[in-house]
Design a protein around this motif. Sequence first.
Motif, PDB file in Angstrom:
ATOM      1  N   LYS A   1       0.901  -0.849   0.039  1.00 30.10           N
ATOM      2  CA  LYS A   1       0.132  -0.280  -0.234  1.00 30.10           C
ATOM      3  C   LYS A   1       0.773   1.187  -0.126  1.00 30.10           C
ATOM      4  O   LYS A   1       1.851   1.416   0.683  1.00 30.10           O
ATOM      5  CB  LYS A   1      -0.402  -0.092   1.153  1.00 30.10           C
ATOM      6  N   TYR A   2       0.464   2.095  -0.971  1.00 27.24           N
ATOM      7  CA  TYR A   2       1.434   3.400  -1.012  1.00 27.24           C
ATOM      8  C   TYR A   2       0.850   3.966  -1.888  1.00 27.24           C
ATOM      9  O   TYR A   2      -0.146   3.622  -2.839  1.00 27.24           O
ATOM     10  CB  TYR A   2       3.275   3.222  -1.334  1.00 27.24           C
ATOM     11  N   ASP A   3       1.703   5.527  -1.768  1.00 31.89           N
ATOM     12  CA  ASP A   3       1.003   6.453  -3.339  1.00 31.89           C
ATOM     13  C   ASP A   3       1.912   6.229  -4.302  1.00 31.89           C
ATOM     14  O   ASP A   3       3.144   6.526  -4.015  1.00 31.89           O
ATOM     15  CB  ASP A   3       1.558   7.472  -2.243  1.00 31.89           C
ATOM     16  N   PRO A   4       1.772   6.493  -5.667  1.00 33.66           N
ATOM     17  CA  PRO A   4       2.637   6.043  -6.382  1.00 33.66           C
ATOM     18  C   PRO A   4       3.406   7.499  -6.641  1.00 33.66           C
ATOM     19  O   PRO A   4       4.192   7.475  -7.378  1.00 33.66           O
ATOM     20  CB  PRO A   4       1.777   6.333  -7.795  1.00 33.66           C
ATOM     21  N   LYS A   5       2.901   8.985  -6.064  1.00 29.12           N
ATOM     22  CA  LYS A   5       4.173   9.681  -6.432  1.00 29.12           C
ATOM     23  C   LYS A   5       5.091   9.802  -5.475  1.00 29.12           C
ATOM     24  O   LYS A   5       5.861  10.332  -5.652  1.00 29.12           O
ATOM     25  CB  LYS A   5       2.659  10.831  -5.631  1.00 29.12           C
ATOM     26  N   GLU A   6       4.860   9.478  -4.474  1.00 26.47           N
ATOM     27  CA  GLU A   6       5.882   8.848  -3.369  1.00 26.47           C
ATOM     28  C   GLU A   6       6.905   7.302  -3.185  1.00 26.47           C
ATOM     29  O   GLU A   6       8.002   8.033  -3.060  1.00 26.47           O
ATOM     30  CB  GLU A   6       5.275   8.938  -2.031  1.00 26.47           C
ATOM     31  N   TRP A   7       6.844   6.790  -3.866  1.00 25.65           N
ATOM     32  CA  TRP A   7       7.654   5.000  -4.375  1.00 25.65           C
ATOM     33  C   TRP A   7       7.016   4.999  -5.751  1.00 25.65           C
ATOM     34  O   TRP A   7       6.517   4.439  -6.129  1.00 25.65           O
ATOM     35  CB  TRP A   7       6.873   4.605  -2.909  1.00 25.65           C
ATOM     36  N   THR A   8       8.140   4.833  -6.125  1.00 23.62           N
ATOM     37  CA  THR A   8       8.418   4.460  -7.905  1.00 23.62           C
ATOM     38  C   THR A   8       9.350   2.742  -7.294  1.00 23.62           C
ATOM     39  O   THR A   8       9.997   2.731  -6.614  1.00 23.62           O
ATOM     40  CB  THR A   8       9.119   4.911  -8.387  1.00 23.62           C
ATOM     41  N   LEU A   9       9.203   1.841  -7.981  1.00 20.52           N
ATOM     42  CA  LEU A   9      10.350   1.049  -8.727  1.00 20.52           C
ATOM     43  C   LEU A   9      11.573   1.767  -9.817  1.00 20.52           C
ATOM     44  O   LEU A   9      10.604   1.310 -10.960  1.00 20.52           O
ATOM     45  CB  LEU A   9       9.481   0.008  -8.213  1.00 20.52           C
ATOM     46  N   GLU A  10      12.429   1.843 -10.668  1.00 19.04           N
ATOM     47  CA  GLU A  10      13.115   1.990 -11.192  1.00 19.04           C
ATOM     48  C   GLU A  10      14.332   1.034 -10.782  1.00 19.04           C
ATOM     49  O   GLU A  10      14.985   0.786 -10.131  1.00 19.04           O
ATOM     50  CB  GLU A  10      13.309   2.847 -11.251  1.00 19.04           C
ATOM     51  N   ASN A  11      14.430   0.386 -12.563  1.00 14.59           N
ATOM     52  CA  ASN A  11      15.792  -0.501 -12.585  1.00 14.59           C
ATOM     53  C   ASN A  11      16.237  -1.409 -11.654  1.00 14.59           C
ATOM     54  O   ASN A  11      16.810  -1.363 -10.543  1.00 14.59           O
ATOM     55  CB  ASN A  11      16.950   0.100 -12.805  1.00 14.59           C
ATOM     56  N   GLN A  12      14.815  -2.316 -10.454  1.00 14.43           N
ATOM     57  CA  GLN A  12      14.739  -2.973  -9.340  1.00 14.43           C
ATOM     58  C   GLN A  12      15.310  -1.852  -7.966  1.00 14.43           C
ATOM     59  O   GLN A  12      15.588  -2.687  -6.534  1.00 14.43           O
ATOM     60  CB  GLN A  12      15.450  -3.841  -9.312  1.00 14.43           C
ATOM     61  N   SER A  13      15.456  -0.779  -8.162  1.00 14.63           N
ATOM     62  CA  SER A  13      15.247   0.253  -6.711  1.00 14.63           C
ATOM     63  C   SER A  13      13.803   0.956  -6.263  1.00 14.63           C
ATOM     64  O   SER A  13      13.216   1.206  -7.208  1.00 14.63           O
ATOM     65  CB  SER A  13      16.366   0.875  -6.934  1.00 14.63           C
ATOM     66  N   LEU A  14      13.808   0.866  -5.003  1.00 15.30           N
ATOM     67  CA  LEU A  14      12.576   1.290  -4.685  1.00 15.30           C
ATOM     68  C   LEU A  14      12.619   2.410  -4.587  1.00 15.30           C
ATOM     69  O   LEU A  14      13.596   2.909  -3.185  1.00 15.30           O
ATOM     70  CB  LEU A  14      11.875   0.266  -3.352  1.00 15.30           C
TER      71      LEU A  14
END
Length: 201
Positions: A40-53
């Motif tokens: 559960k998260y806000d996609p404006k605050e947490w993203t997954l890019e190149n397997q980095s959270l």
Amino acid sequence: MKYIIMFLFLLVLISCSSTISTSKKEYQISEKSKLEKDWKYDPKEWTLENQSLNGTGSPEHWAGITSKKDLPENYEITFEINLTSGNLFEVMLNFEGQNYIRTYLYNIDQNIFIGRGIYDKNSDEYGKRGGPTILKKPFDFSSNVWHKVKIQVQNKQLQFIVDENTSLVCSLEKQNLSQKGKIGFLTNGKVQMKNLKIKTL
């Protein structure tokens, strides 16, 4: 055919499990679909890019992400973090309701901490996040440096280790700390996290 049925049955059991990790397999976040399904998260605050959270918060609003499933009774969590701005990165352990165990790094005091926490995701008021310290130890928590974190809870003992040589240990029972619940992460700045693994002990 028998083996295929058994394999599918095991997959169903794992997917229906009430915990985020099983003894057969380490839990890892490797795909965006898994992040969306399990957290559960806000996609404006947490993203997954190149397997980095990646988390983005501020002193006025701590960015939080919490799992949808509970941690097992005994577990090990490992990951690497890099705080690129701000001064706080926190792992929320056994998060239930609004209460959790705080295990965090704070670069203003240059310490690692174990504490008793409260987190109300709907409020940024003082007193609705964070909480009192139980233990702390000096640690050179530098920004723009990758740090290794290892957390173990086994037989109601919590061990919090950073960069393999700075550690805190406490008893969940003696400190009256939460013994079940979910995992989460909080930051008041910008943080990168990689190689997150959660496994049952």
